[in-house]
Scaffold this motif. Structure first.
Motif, short mmCIF file in Angstrom:
data_model
loop_
_atom_site.label_atom_id
_atom_site.label_comp_id
_atom_site.label_asym_id
_atom_site.label_seq_id
_atom_site.Cartn_x
_atom_site.Cartn_y
_atom_site.Cartn_z
N ASP A 73 0.84 -1.24 0.04
CA ASP A 73 -0.02 -0.02 -0.11
C ASP A 73 0.75 1.37 0.03
OD1 ASP A 73 -0.82 0.49 3.38
OD2 ASP A 73 0.95 -0.53 2.54
N ASP A 76 -11.08 1.13 5.27
CA ASP A 76 -10.33 1.29 4.08
C ASP A 76 -9.26 0.35 3.72
OD1 ASP A 76 -11.43 4.24 3.24
OD2 ASP A 76 -10.78 4.49 5.23
N HIS A 104 -6.51 -3.32 0.40
CA HIS A 104 -6.87 -1.98 0.14
C HIS A 104 -8.33 -2.04 -0.27
CE1 HIS A 104 -6.35 2.51 -1.46
NE2 HIS A 104 -7.28 2.17 -0.69
N GLU A 116 -11.26 -0.29 -2.45
CA GLU A 116 -11.20 0.60 -3.44
C GLU A 116 -12.56 1.44 -2.97
OE1 GLU A 116 -9.13 1.04 -5.50
OE2 GLU A 116 -7.83 -0.90 -5.59
N THR A 117 -13.93 0.47 -2.81
CA THR A 117 -14.83 1.56 -2.76
C THR A 117 -15.57 1.50 -1.33
OG1 THR A 117 -16.23 -0.46 -3.32
CG2 THR A 117 -15.78 1.25 -5.05
N GLU A 140 -16.94 -5.72 -5.38
CA GLU A 140 -15.99 -5.22 -4.57
C GLU A 140 -15.83 -6.30 -3.40
OE1 GLU A 140 -13.03 -3.91 -4.99
OE2 GLU A 140 -12.28 -3.02 -3.13
#
Lengths: 245, 247
Positions: free
Chosen positions: B3, B201, B218, B220-221, B230
């Motif tokens: 990340d 997140d 991670h 994304e949404t 997702e």
């Protein structure tokens, strides 16, 4: 209500007992009440009650403050507890009479010796009770206070004292009765005034009426303090507890 | 770690724990955490997911400064003001709901506390004592207390444990709304992957003892923008890591 009935029964029993005994050994309630009124009129009752009450308050406050600080310190710090515990055990088992006599011999027949001796008699009880209270402090709440960076004053007022309150109340209740009994003994042995001194006089004259005339009002005063003050404080600090029964 | 945190500098939460041992009563030491490192950007929500007893709570206690007996480094964001929500609510039983919040957060203004109470459904319980509340409500008070403190870092230790499913779902939505609107850097400890997916997140997957971060996912949404696809992607990715760990 039940309390009033119980007191009336006690009074009646006293009246009946006095009928069978000579007035010299057990005067009737009315005779004692008359003696109380006479002592009150001369002003002797109030001044003696006042002197005793002041000694009770002074000795009680001294023992409670010192005992709370030492007790909490012992409950929190293991090393201090290990060191001071034998002293507490010695003090707990030292007869009240020994402490009083020694205080009068070492410090003379003074007010300081009298009050100090009484306080010293009550001190170990307060220490032991408050030590238990400090040991029972909730570690989780301690951490919470630490995580939220509560200042010491906030922690004391809102986190620690409410937890110690029941222990403090217990120490106060047992303390008050103990202290006033011992105050009478120190007055009997070495003070020129107070309820204990008057009882000493009554003893020398074999005057049971005078003895009771001083004992009863003082018991009433202590009863009033207990019901009006101590119980009220106790109710207030435990009002958050869900009612049982 | 793969990340690249967008926010750098002192605003980030940076943790690097070389090792943390517990000394057993019978002598000897047990290593609970070894070589754990994680980074969380300002305003991000991180979820720590790991099997029960892997040392998640210990990690949280180290971050909160309640346990200093470890080797490593913890850099807290900004001024390091912590809002901690313990697994048990740890409210003061002798103070009312509102006083519990005000005592911990003396600088909070009444409007903010009022708004928190509305969001968390506590308005009707302001004057109640904690003993009169259910666990779900008590935990809400603990969350309100932590947020009213306006923390630089919010720590939540299993906020949904031992709540029934409906209640847990509602509380999850409320927490999602609060962290979204307040933008407070948050670290949530949980054993439930779905909670992590719908709140975070970043998801940090932990190994069993001695624990460390195996994988950082991670999202994304995040939260309100979460989509079925997702969520499915994250679930598959996490299951693969967890499957590999189990062997």
């Amino acid at each position: 209500m039940a309390r009033i009935v119980s007191l009336l029964v006690l009074l009646l029993a006293w009246q009946f007992a006095s009928l069978g005994a000579s007035a010299r050994y057990l005067p009737a309630p009315m005779a004692v009440f008359t003696a109380v009124a006479a002592e009150a009129q001369s002003g002797a009752l109030l001044s003696n009650l006042g002197a005793t009450l002041l000694r009770v308050i002074a000795a009680f406050a001294l023992a409670m403050i010192l005992g709370s600080v030492l007790g909490v310190a012992m409950g929190r710090k293991r090393a201090f507890d290990d060191f001071a515990d034998p002293w507490v055990v010695v003090l707990l088992n030292l007869p009240a009479l020994v402490i009083i006599v020694l205080a009068y011999i070492w410090a003379g027949l003074t007010e300081a010796a009298a009050i100090g001796a009484v306080a010293l008699n009550k001190l170990p009880n307060t220490i032991v009770t408050m030590r238990e209270g400090a040991r029972a402090l909730d570690a989780g709440l301690d951490e919470m206070a630490l995580a939220f960076r509560m200042p010491l004053a906030t922690r004391l007022r809102h986190v620690i004292l409410p937890q110690l309150a029941p222990w403090l109340a217990a120490a106060m209740r047992s303390g008050l009765s103990l202290v006033w009994k011992i105050v009478l003994v120190v007055e009997f042995m070495g003070r020129p005034n107070g309820v204990g001194f008057e009882i000493g006089t009554a003893f020398q004259l074999f005057d049971v009426k005078l003895l009771l005339a001083y004992t009863l009002p003082f018991v009433c005063v202590m009863l009033a303090i207990e019901t009006l003050l101590v119980q009220k404080i106790e109710r207030r600090v435990s009002r958050w507890r869900p009612r049982t029964a | 770690m793969n990340d690249a945190s967008p926010a750098g500098g002192p605003a980030r939460l940076e943790i690097a724990i070389d090792d943390k041992c517990f000394r057993a009563v019978g002598g000897g030491a047990q290593t609970v955490i070894a070589g754990l490192s994680l980074t969380l950007g300002a305003g991000e929500v991180g979820a720590i997911v790991g099997p029960s007893g892997c040392g998640k709570t210990t990690l949280l206690r180290i971050i909160a400064g309640l346990d200093r007996d470890f080797r490593g480094r913890v850099a807290l964001p900004a001024h390091g003001k912590l809002g901690m929500v313990f697994q048990e609510p740890r409210l003061l039983p002798w103070r009312s709901v509102e006083d519990n919040v005000r005592i911990a957060a003396p600088d909070a203004d009444s409007a903010d506390i009022g708004a928190l109470f509305v969001t968390l459904g506590l308005s009707a319980h302001r004057t109640h004592f904690p003993g009169e509340l259910s666990l779900g409500l008590a935990r809400r008070v603990a969350i309100a207390r932590a947020l009213a403190f306006e923390p630089d870092l919010l720590l939540l230790d299993e906020p949904f444990v031992s709540l029934d499913a409906t209640l847990a779902l509602r509380l999850r939505e409320e927490i999602a709304e609060l962290v979204e609107s307040r933008g407070v850097t948050t670290l949530i400890v949980t054993h439930d992957l779905d909670e992590a997916i719908y709140l975070a997140d970043r998801i940090f997957l932990l190994a069993a003892r001695p624990t460390h971060v195996v994988e950082a996912l991670h999202v994304e949404t995040p939260r309100t923008k979460m989509t079925e696809s997702e969520a499915a992607r994250l679930r598959t990715a996490a299951r693969k890591v967890q499957g590999a760990l189990a062997q």
